[in-house]
Design a protein around this motif. Structure first.
Motif, PDB file in Angstrom:
ATOM      1  N   SER A 383       9.211   3.109   0.962  1.00  0.00           N
ATOM      2  CA  SER A 383       8.076   2.721   1.798  1.00  0.00           C
ATOM      3  C   SER A 383       8.542   2.414   3.221  1.00  0.00           C
ATOM      4  O   SER A 383       9.580   1.761   3.421  1.00  0.00           O
ATOM      5  CB  SER A 383       7.390   1.485   1.217  1.00  0.00           C
ATOM      6  OG  SER A 383       6.437   0.966   2.141  1.00  0.00           O
ATOM      7  N   ILE A 384       7.775   2.852   4.201  1.00  0.00           N
ATOM      8  CA  ILE A 384       8.133   2.565   5.597  1.00  0.00           C
ATOM      9  C   ILE A 384       7.955   1.082   5.918  1.00  0.00           C
ATOM     10  O   ILE A 384       8.423   0.613   6.963  1.00  0.00           O
ATOM     11  CB  ILE A 384       7.307   3.418   6.579  1.00  0.00           C
ATOM     12  CG1 ILE A 384       5.808   3.095   6.441  1.00  0.00           C
ATOM     13  CG2 ILE A 384       7.578   4.900   6.365  1.00  0.00           C
ATOM     14  CD1 ILE A 384       4.955   3.741   7.510  1.00  0.00           C
ATOM     15  N   TYR A 385       7.288   0.370   5.043  1.00  0.00           N
ATOM     16  CA  TYR A 385       7.062  -1.060   5.269  1.00  0.00           C
ATOM     17  C   TYR A 385       8.164  -1.923   4.654  1.00  0.00           C
ATOM     18  O   TYR A 385       8.137  -3.148   4.781  1.00  0.00           O
ATOM     19  CB  TYR A 385       5.701  -1.478   4.705  1.00  0.00           C
ATOM     20  CG  TYR A 385       4.558  -0.702   5.308  1.00  0.00           C
ATOM     21  CD1 TYR A 385       4.166  -0.915   6.630  1.00  0.00           C
ATOM     22  CD2 TYR A 385       3.894   0.274   4.571  1.00  0.00           C
ATOM     23  CE1 TYR A 385       3.134  -0.183   7.196  1.00  0.00           C
ATOM     24  CE2 TYR A 385       2.862   1.010   5.131  1.00  0.00           C
ATOM     25  CZ  TYR A 385       2.487   0.772   6.441  1.00  0.00           C
ATOM     26  OH  TYR A 385       1.466   1.498   7.007  1.00  0.00           O
ATOM     27  N   THR A 386       9.123  -1.297   3.984  1.00  0.00           N
ATOM     28  CA  THR A 386      10.198  -2.022   3.314  1.00  0.00           C
ATOM     29  C   THR A 386      11.403  -2.150   4.231  1.00  0.00           C
ATOM     30  O   THR A 386      11.754  -1.210   4.945  1.00  0.00           O
ATOM     31  CB  THR A 386      10.600  -1.297   2.018  1.00  0.00           C
ATOM     32  OG1 THR A 386       9.501  -1.358   1.103  1.00  0.00           O
ATOM     33  CG2 THR A 386      11.830  -1.935   1.379  1.00  0.00           C
ATOM     34  N   ASP A 387      12.047  -3.295   4.187  1.00  0.00           N
ATOM     35  CA  ASP A 387      13.288  -3.513   4.927  1.00  0.00           C
ATOM     36  C   ASP A 387      14.423  -3.801   3.947  1.00  0.00           C
ATOM     37  O   ASP A 387      14.238  -4.526   2.958  1.00  0.00           O
ATOM     38  CB  ASP A 387      13.162  -4.701   5.888  1.00  0.00           C
ATOM     39  CG  ASP A 387      12.253  -4.404   7.069  1.00  0.00           C
ATOM     40  OD1 ASP A 387      12.348  -3.287   7.607  1.00  0.00           O
ATOM     41  OD2 ASP A 387      11.449  -5.278   7.439  1.00  0.00           O
TER      42      ASP A 387
END
Length: 437
Positions: A383-387
């Motif tokens: 996910s692009i929202y995951t770090d």
């Protein structure tokens, strides 16, 4: 593998997680209540509400339900977190690595390990992207550019600190070869056509067969490395793009019987069935923007998916700095966008790469007895929202997004590229002191 190249190893909530001591060497550490992608079996081997226990640099337990946690363990709540193995980057150039020079097109005696700057900031930046193992490669401007170096991205001060050492005390690595346009030059020591390229390689292998089968009164370091290739002890990493060049590499492999991993394989999707039939694996790179050499004009993000469907063992790599090591999760995301399975994409960055390098007994999956190389993320890895929150190597916390210097490495900005600055690494002792303050 010969003793002439032996090196001895040198003596060796989330905010709450970050506040604890960084090393899992003296006391067991238990990460509880996480979603864990173990990469065991044929899929992700996902465990929910699971526990990972590490001690003295190794994984001791992975499981859910009834997991025994030692009384002296440091218990860390990883609720909402995803834990997975560290990334195995099967083709990288971090550490300012160099290889062969312009004196000859074939130089098997050259070693990447003699030309890696362990103080270079790119190593720490790779950790900031979740890379814990990397195949450090010489360039592809030679038919044979030298021996590669399998690097464990530990905290270290010398190249010995980063080496994989086998039971015989030998440093592990492969051999870089290349064809296509890269080795073609006007220099008379180099080929000027594809046909001459193959002929030169073929002649060198014939010479090596004669050397390796005879009495060795005088040691030739280059030929000793060739013997390791012919004996199956040293994997050939073959840089090749076009489908016709890939087939040339397959012919050479068939003639001389060496083990080979196709590197890049931009047009490998055109010969996927041939690769599968030959049992040859691919370390692929996926580019989703125009540009680059004419030889790669037919690149597609569907390559990994086509190879997967054909049954070709496929990993993904960065070729850092073609793609920054910090963007390896993006590589996997592109693979899925191109049709690769979600499971295949995550495995392509972990266990598949470990298997291709022959390191699967140590890394690539989370299993008892393996090295404690793992990542902690705050959501779905693709996910692009995951770090990425933390990178652990052999039980040591070597990247932590909660530390300002590590956050800078992950996100970039002024000072992120400073060589030999405090940004490169802090020792475990320094991190422990920092945590106590």
């Amino acid at each position: 593998m010969g003793n002439w190249k032996t090196l001895a190893l040198a003596a060796t909530g989330l905010s709450a997680l970050a506040a604890m001591p960084t090393a899992a060497q003296e006391t067991p550490i238990a990460f509880e209540n996480a979603t864990i992608h173990t990469m065991r079996g044929d899929g992700l081997g996902t465990l929910e509400n699971a526990t990972l226990i590490v001690h003295e640099g190794r994984i001791t337990t992975v499981g859910n339900g009834g997991v025994f946690i030692p009384e002296n363990a440091e218990r860390r709540d990883a609720t909402g977190m995803v834990i997975m193995p560290g990334i195995v980057d099967t083709h990288s150039h971090i550490g300012q690595v160099s290889g062969a020079d312009s004196s000859a097109a074939i130089q098997p005696d050259v070693r990447a390990l003699d030309a890696i700057n362990v103080g270079d900031n790119s190593i720490a930046r790779a950790r900031a992207g979740g890379v814990t193992v990397a195949n450090i490669m010489p360039g592809s401007g030679h038919l044979m550019g030298g021996q590669t170096f399998y690097m464990k991205l530990r905290d270290g001060d010398t190249i010995e600190d980063y080496a994989f050492i086998d039971d015989d005390g030998d440093v592990l690595g492969g051999m870089k070869m290349a064809n296509g346009t890269n080795p073609i030059r006007e220099n008379p020591a180099f080929p000027s056509t594809r046909a001459r390229s193959a002929a030169m390689v073929r002649s060198h292998f014939v010479e090596a067969q004669e050397y390796c089968s005879g009495e060795r009164e005088t040691v030739n370091l280059g030929m000793e490395a060739m013997c390791e290739i012919l004996d199956g002890e040293r994997l050939v990493h073959f840089h090749t793009h076009r489908a016709d060049d890939i087939m040339t590499a397959l012919r050479l492999r068939e003639e001389f019987g060496f083990e080979m991993l196709i590197q890049h394989g931009v047009e490998s999707y055109l010969v996927a069935d041939e690769l599968a039939a030959a049992g040859v694996s691919v370390s692929a790179i996926l580019i989703d923007s125009p540009g680059g050499k004419l030889e790669t004009a037919e690149a597609t993000i569907e390559t990994a998916a086509i190879l997967e469907r054909a049954g070709v063992h496929t990993s993904l790599h960065s070729d850092d700095g073609i793609i920054d090591s910090r963007l390896m999760f993006r590589q996997a995301g592109i693979a899925v966008r191109g049709g690769m399975s979600y499971e295949g994409a995550l495995r392509s960055m972990t266990i598949v790469g470990a298997e291709q390098l022959g390191l699967e007994d140590r890394v690539g999956s989370l299993e008892a007895g393996k090295d404690a190389d793992f990542l902690i993320l705050d959501g779905d890895p693709l996910s692009i929202y995951t770090d990425l929150q933390q990178t652990w190597v052999e039980g040591e916390l070597l990247f932590d997004r909660n530390r300002d210097e590590d956050l800078l490495l992950a996100t970039g900005g002024e000072g992120a590229g400073n060589e030999r600055a405090a940004l490169h690494h802090l020792s475990s002792e320094a991190h422990a002191m920092e945590a106590d303050q």
